[in-house]
Design a protein around this motif. Structure first.
Motif, PDB file in Angstrom:
ATOM      1  N   ASP A   9     -89.744  32.000 -32.608  1.00 49.38           N
ATOM      2  CA  ASP A   9     -90.832  32.454 -31.734  1.00 49.38           C
ATOM      3  C   ASP A   9     -90.264  33.049 -30.445  1.00 49.38           C
ATOM      4  N   GLN A  10     -90.759  34.246 -30.098  1.00 55.56           N
ATOM      5  CA  GLN A  10     -90.334  34.928 -28.883  1.00 55.56           C
ATOM      6  C   GLN A  10     -91.549  35.376 -28.070  1.00 55.56           C
ATOM      7  N   GLU A  11     -91.292  35.654 -26.811  1.00 56.60           N
ATOM      8  CA  GLU A  11     -92.315  36.230 -25.956  1.00 56.60           C
ATOM      9  C   GLU A  11     -92.595  37.673 -26.386  1.00 56.60           C
ATOM     10  N   GLY A  12     -93.719  38.183 -25.907  1.00 57.25           N
ATOM     11  CA  GLY A  12     -93.940  39.618 -25.943  1.00 57.25           C
ATOM     12  C   GLY A  12     -93.442  40.165 -24.618  1.00 57.25           C
ATOM     13  N   SER A  13     -94.356  40.293 -23.682  1.00 61.80           N
ATOM     14  CA  SER A  13     -94.014  40.600 -22.292  1.00 61.80           C
ATOM     15  C   SER A  13     -94.889  39.674 -21.452  1.00 61.80           C
ATOM     16  N   PRO A  14     -94.337  38.574 -20.929  1.00 57.18           N
ATOM     17  CA  PRO A  14     -95.156  37.516 -20.329  1.00 57.18           C
ATOM     18  C   PRO A  14     -96.051  38.025 -19.195  1.00 57.18           C
ATOM     19  N   VAL A  15     -97.330  37.765 -19.325  1.00 64.55           N
ATOM     20  CA  VAL A  15     -98.293  38.212 -18.323  1.00 64.55           C
ATOM     21  C   VAL A  15     -98.016  37.548 -16.977  1.00 64.55           C
ATOM     22  N   SER A  56     -92.494  37.580 -34.431  1.00 59.95           N
ATOM     23  CA  SER A  56     -91.155  37.013 -34.231  1.00 59.95           C
ATOM     24  C   SER A  56     -90.939  35.683 -34.946  1.00 59.95           C
ATOM     25  N   ALA A  57     -91.943  34.808 -34.949  1.00 60.44           N
ATOM     26  CA  ALA A  57     -91.763  33.469 -35.521  1.00 60.44           C
ATOM     27  C   ALA A  57     -91.567  33.542 -37.031  1.00 60.44           C
ATOM     28  N   HIS A  58     -90.658  32.704 -37.531  1.00 61.05           N
ATOM     29  CA  HIS A  58     -90.352  32.706 -38.968  1.00 61.05           C
ATOM     30  C   HIS A  58     -91.582  32.418 -39.814  1.00 61.05           C
TER      31      HIS A  58
END
Length: 389
Positions: free
Chosen positions: A289-295, A131-133
């Motif tokens: 920058d984005q999360e995936g699926s926060p643990v 996600s991050a540039h």
């Protein structure tokens, strides 16, 4: 005897990356772990050389954007060739049937092991790496080559799956992509009783932009105006921690917010057992920058806590708005404040959401579910590779 898996990771020591350690110990393989950033100075010379090659590779990849295009490409290729050559030698010694590389930015450094060894490579994307540039832009061509070579990819959300498939256009066959959140450990996370707990809310995560700690504080301050008994515990460290301390003072809530620093999973689980709800104001950071699926969200739900979070990345795949938690738009701290107020004022409602979240997490989002899904994919890739031979 279990088949051998070579697991390539940057490190096993990062406090927030419990999911990496879970994969190292929880998959049903004879797993050999090689850490790129933990150089074993007194260990096998080949492992030491591999760690040093990663240092060189990182330096070259950082240098490349400042160079003319043709030279930059050559520098990046060399930055991949050196560690790939060394990890290929590790493969000949360890004799794995399949290789799993954690994080896309790490996988590009070793991807040329595929033509060198013929082994299937599976890449595990986690969040920022897809996600991050700084990764999607500077590593775009390298990612395209990586996904051309890979046998499969693992991602954390549907959004991430689309991103990865968009980078896999050079392939001659479709790329298998498994969407599998890392899950939470039911042996550790259980026993929350939000109806009996005081109006104490918990937030767990690094103090970085995509976790939204400053927005969490703003939301809490809004709810705290009319609820003098409201308390907040924030677990974690990071570059925004000092700013968060200052913001709590500015908002007049410093005495009602406890910054708890780093905590072990067992300590986090204990905090969850004494909380009314869990807060996670994730959002897209300025650098993409984005999360995936926060643990931590899954850990809270597995514990039995209602979750107040955002419509961001993989969170809506895990949290069902109005059923297992409350979701608000990214950046809408007022909506989050209202959600906190509702859970604080209605313990029975908090309990209903928490119970439903725990049931859903137990049936879909435990570490066991993730390991079963990942193990099936790894075995299938190894089997297909064996058939080709």
């Amino acid at each position: 005897m279990a088949e051998r898996l070579l697991l390539l990771v940057p490190s096993l020591r990062a406090p927030s990356e419990t999911f990496i350690r879970a994969n190292a110990t929880g998959l049903p393989f004879d797993t050999v772990v090689v850490c790129a950033d933990e150089i074993p100075w007194s260990g096998p010379p080949l492992r030491t050389a591999y760690g040093l090659s990663i240092v060189v590779s990182k330096a070259l990849h950082r240098l490349a954007p400042a160079l003319p295009r043709c030279l930059a490409q050559a520098v990046r290729r060399f930055g991949t060739w050196l560690p790939s050559r060394l990890v290929s030698r590790i493969c000949r010694i360890e004799q794995p049937v399949v290789v799993l590389a954690e994080f896309g930015f790490h996988a590009v450094q070793i991807m040329e092991l595929v033509p060198a060894t013929g082994l299937p490579l599976i890449v595990h994307f986690r969040g920022a790496d897809a996600s991050a540039h700084r990764y999607l832009f500077h590593l775009k061509e390298r990612y395209e080559r990586l996904l051309e070579l890979s046998s499969a990819a693992v991602v954390k959300s549907e959004i991430m799956r689309k991103t990865v498939l968009g980078l896999a256009h050079r392939r001659t066959s479709p790329l298998p992509v498994l969407v599998s959140p890392s899950g939470a450990n039911p042996a550790v996370f259980h026993g929350a009783d939000p109806a009996a707990a005081p109006p104490l809310f918990l937030s767990v995560g690094r103090f970085v932009a995509k976790k939204g700690p400053l927005l969490t504080l703003a939301a809490f301050a809004l709810a705290a105006r009319d609820l003098p008994e409201l308390q907040l515990v924030m677990v974690g460290e990071g570059p925004l921690l000092a700013q968060a301390h200052q913001r709590a003072i500015q908002l007049g809530i410093a005495e009602r917010v406890r910054f708890a620093g780093l905590r072990t999973p067992a300590e986090v689980a204990e905090l969850m057992r004494h909380s009314r709800g869990f807060l996670q104001h994730s959002l897209t950071a300025p650098d993409g920058d984005q999360e995936g699926s926060p643990v931590a969200v899954m850990e809270a739900q597995l514990s039995g806590l209602p979750v107040v979070a955002t419509w961001h990345a993989g969170i809506p795949d895990v949290v069902i708005d109005g059923e297992t938690g409350i979701l608000v738009p990214e950046g809408d701290w007022k909506a989050m404040g209202n959600a906190i107020s509702r859970l604080a004022a209605d313990p029975a409602f908090a309990e209903r959401l928490g119970n439903r979240g725990r049931h859903r997490c137990l049936t879909r989002f435990t570490t066991g579910h993730h390991h079963d899904q990942l193990a099936t994919l790894l075995s299938q890739c190894a089997e297909r590779s064996g058939q080709k031979e």
